[in-house]
Design a protein around this motif. Structure first.
Motif, PDB file in Angstrom:
ATOM      1  N   THR A  76       0.837  -1.198   0.000  1.00 45.35           N
ATOM      2  CA  THR A  76       0.000   0.000   0.000  1.00 45.35           C
ATOM      3  C   THR A  76       0.871   1.247   0.000  1.00 45.35           C
ATOM      4  N   VAL A  77       0.334   2.306  -0.580  1.00 50.68           N
ATOM      5  CA  VAL A  77       1.054   3.564  -0.743  1.00 50.68           C
ATOM      6  C   VAL A  77       0.294   4.661  -0.006  1.00 50.68           C
ATOM      7  N   ASN A 118       3.273   9.504   8.023  1.00 46.30           N
ATOM      8  CA  ASN A 118       2.336   9.215   9.114  1.00 46.30           C
ATOM      9  C   ASN A 118       1.160   8.365   8.664  1.00 46.30           C
ATOM     10  N   ASP A 119       0.772   8.461   7.389  1.00 41.49           N
ATOM     11  CA  ASP A 119      -0.365   7.703   6.871  1.00 41.49           C
ATOM     12  C   ASP A 119       0.013   6.322   6.352  1.00 41.49           C
ATOM     13  N   ALA A 120       1.305   6.038   6.235  1.00 42.62           N
ATOM     14  CA  ALA A 120       1.754   4.753   5.699  1.00 42.62           C
ATOM     15  C   ALA A 120       1.404   3.624   6.673  1.00 42.62           C
ATOM     16  N   TYR A 121       1.030   2.489   6.112  1.00 43.21           N
ATOM     17  CA  TYR A 121       0.703   1.321   6.939  1.00 43.21           C
ATOM     18  C   TYR A 121       1.965   0.804   7.606  1.00 43.21           C
ATOM     19  N   ARG A 122       1.848   0.504   8.886  1.00 38.65           N
ATOM     20  CA  ARG A 122       2.948  -0.096   9.638  1.00 38.65           C
ATOM     21  C   ARG A 122       2.524  -1.496  10.076  1.00 38.65           C
ATOM     22  N   ALA A 123       3.419  -2.448   9.890  1.00 34.48           N
ATOM     23  CA  ALA A 123       3.131  -3.833  10.251  1.00 34.48           C
ATOM     24  C   ALA A 123       2.796  -3.931  11.734  1.00 34.48           C
ATOM     25  N   VAL A 124       1.883  -4.843  12.054  1.00 38.11           N
ATOM     26  CA  VAL A 124       1.478  -5.058  13.443  1.00 38.11           C
ATOM     27  C   VAL A 124       1.873  -6.467  13.883  1.00 38.11           C
ATOM     28  N   LYS A 125       2.151  -6.592  15.164  1.00 39.67           N
ATOM     29  CA  LYS A 125       2.504  -7.880  15.763  1.00 39.67           C
ATOM     30  C   LYS A 125       1.690  -8.055  17.042  1.00 39.67           C
ATOM     31  N   PRO A 126       1.165  -9.260  17.266  1.00 38.09           N
ATOM     32  CA  PRO A 126       0.423  -9.498  18.504  1.00 38.09           C
ATOM     33  C   PRO A 126       1.383  -9.686  19.674  1.00 38.09           C
ATOM     34  N   VAL A 127       0.923  -9.308  20.843  1.00 39.78           N
ATOM     35  CA  VAL A 127       1.686  -9.521  22.079  1.00 39.78           C
ATOM     36  C   VAL A 127       0.856 -10.455  22.947  1.00 39.78           C
ATOM     37  N   PHE A 128       1.472 -11.553  23.369  1.00 33.13           N
ATOM     38  CA  PHE A 128       0.774 -12.552  24.166  1.00 33.13           C
ATOM     39  C   PHE A 128       1.294 -12.575  25.593  1.00 33.13           C
ATOM     40  N   GLU A 129       0.436 -13.016  26.488  1.00 30.97           N
ATOM     41  CA  GLU A 129       0.839 -13.216  27.874  1.00 30.97           C
ATOM     42  C   GLU A 129       0.329 -14.574  28.328  1.00 30.97           C
ATOM     43  N   PRO A 144       7.548  11.030  -8.625  1.00 28.80           N
ATOM     44  CA  PRO A 144       6.821  12.291  -8.832  1.00 28.80           C
ATOM     45  C   PRO A 144       5.554  12.158  -9.672  1.00 28.80           C
ATOM     46  N   ASN A 145       5.429  11.107 -10.475  1.00 26.16           N
ATOM     47  CA  ASN A 145       4.239  10.923 -11.313  1.00 26.16           C
ATOM     48  C   ASN A 145       3.120  10.173 -10.602  1.00 26.16           C
ATOM     49  N   ASN A 146       3.384   9.688  -9.408  1.00 26.47           N
ATOM     50  CA  ASN A 146       2.365   8.979  -8.643  1.00 26.47           C
ATOM     51  C   ASN A 146       1.359  10.000  -8.106  1.00 26.47           C
ATOM     52  N   PRO A 147       0.052   9.748  -8.292  1.00 26.37           N
ATOM     53  CA  PRO A 147      -0.945  10.721  -7.826  1.00 26.37           C
ATOM     54  C   PRO A 147      -0.933  10.923  -6.304  1.00 26.37           C
ATOM     55  N   LEU A 148      -0.331  10.013  -5.555  1.00 20.98           N
ATOM     56  CA  LEU A 148      -0.254  10.151  -4.101  1.00 20.98           C
ATOM     57  C   LEU A 148       1.042  10.802  -3.622  1.00 20.98           C
ATOM     58  N   SER A 149       1.902  11.207  -4.547  1.00 23.05           N
ATOM     59  CA  SER A 149       3.185  11.783  -4.135  1.00 23.05           C
ATOM     60  C   SER A 149       2.975  13.114  -3.417  1.00 23.05           C
ATOM     61  N   ASP A 150       3.879  13.383  -2.478  1.00 23.58           N
ATOM     62  CA  ASP A 150       3.793  14.648  -1.741  1.00 23.58           C
ATOM     63  C   ASP A 150       4.388  15.771  -2.594  1.00 23.58           C
ATOM     64  N   ALA A 151       4.519  16.955  -2.029  1.00 27.02           N
ATOM     65  CA  ALA A 151       5.014  18.120  -2.770  1.00 27.02           C
ATOM     66  C   ALA A 151       6.431  17.909  -3.293  1.00 27.02           C
ATOM     67  N   ASP A 152       7.211  17.061  -2.627  1.00 29.53           N
ATOM     68  CA  ASP A 152       8.586  16.783  -3.058  1.00 29.53           C
ATOM     69  C   ASP A 152       8.677  15.592  -4.013  1.00 29.53           C
ATOM     70  N   SER A 189       4.407   0.795   2.846  1.00 31.58           N
ATOM     71  CA  SER A 189       4.348   0.166   4.169  1.00 31.58           C
ATOM     72  C   SER A 189       5.706  -0.446   4.538  1.00 31.58           C
ATOM     73  N   ASN A 190       5.876  -0.703   5.822  1.00 29.17           N
ATOM     74  CA  ASN A 190       7.132  -1.289   6.297  1.00 29.17           C
ATOM     75  C   ASN A 190       7.028  -2.809   6.464  1.00 29.17           C
ATOM     76  N   VAL A 191       6.093  -3.429   5.782  1.00 27.06           N
ATOM     77  CA  VAL A 191       5.890  -4.873   5.885  1.00 27.06           C
ATOM     78  C   VAL A 191       6.992  -5.607   5.136  1.00 27.06           C
ATOM     79  N   ASN A 192       7.634  -6.543   5.820  1.00 29.70           N
ATOM     80  CA  ASN A 192       8.632  -7.411   5.201  1.00 29.70           C
ATOM     81  C   ASN A 192       7.908  -8.716   4.859  1.00 29.70           C
ATOM     82  N   GLU A 193       7.625  -8.918   3.585  1.00 24.23           N
ATOM     83  CA  GLU A 193       6.817 -10.061   3.162  1.00 24.23           C
ATOM     84  C   GLU A 193       7.486 -11.398   3.479  1.00 24.23           C
ATOM     85  N   LEU A 194       8.794 -11.474   3.355  1.00 13.10           N
ATOM     86  CA  LEU A 194       9.510 -12.714   3.655  1.00 13.10           C
ATOM     87  C   LEU A 194       9.395 -13.060   5.143  1.00 13.10           C
TER      88      LEU A 194
END
Length: 137
Positions: free
Chosen positions: A33-34, A39-50, A82-90, A96-101
């Motif tokens: 995802t883009v 701040n809006d980028a998806y960040r991978a989540v991990k469950p925490v168990f007890e 720069p041609n991506n419609p979601l690109s910022d001003a720069d 996302s920071n998901v590591n698929e492997l």
């Protein structure tokens, strides 16, 4: 440990692995995802168990509970597009920071853990059947 406690512990282990697989599925679904800002980028989540232990005079049991879900602290991937419609001003977009492997390896581990819990419960059931058959002889 009573049979009921074994079933309860095995069931909680299976629930934990299902929750783990749910977070993995969410991460994999959002792997590419883009977003237009870091701040809006998806960040991978991990469950925490007890583990919750309960001991009485006659029995002992352990349960696995989900304490929560945390976001990974790995940085998001910033790319110049720069041609991506979601690109910022720069001209940057943020992936996302998901590591698929890593997620696939974690999925295999969760699946094996689920299978192990299933195997334990099947063996306990077999033990109960053997005890019941002793009374029929």
């Amino acid at each position: 440990m009573s049979f009921d406690a074994i079933y309860s512990t095995g069931a909680s282990a299976m629930r934990a692995q299902v929750m783990r697989l749910d977070t993995i599925a969410s991460n994999l679904a959002n792997a590419n995802t883009v977003a237009s800002s870091e701040n809006d980028a998806y960040r991978a989540v991990k469950p925490v168990f007890e583990t919750v232990y309960q001991q009485t005079e006659t029995s002992f049991s352990a349960q696995v509970n989900m304490a929560g879900v945390v976001q990974t602290d790995r940085p998001v991937d910033q790319r110049y597009e720069p041609n991506n419609p979601l690109s910022d001003a720069d001209g940057y977009v943020y992936y996302s920071n998901v590591n698929e492997l890593e997620e696939m390896a974690d999925m295999m581990s969760a699946s094996r853990s689920f299978q192990t819990a299933t195997s334990v419960l099947n063996r306990v059931s077999g033990m109960q059947q053997s005890i019941l058959s002793l009374g029929q002889r």
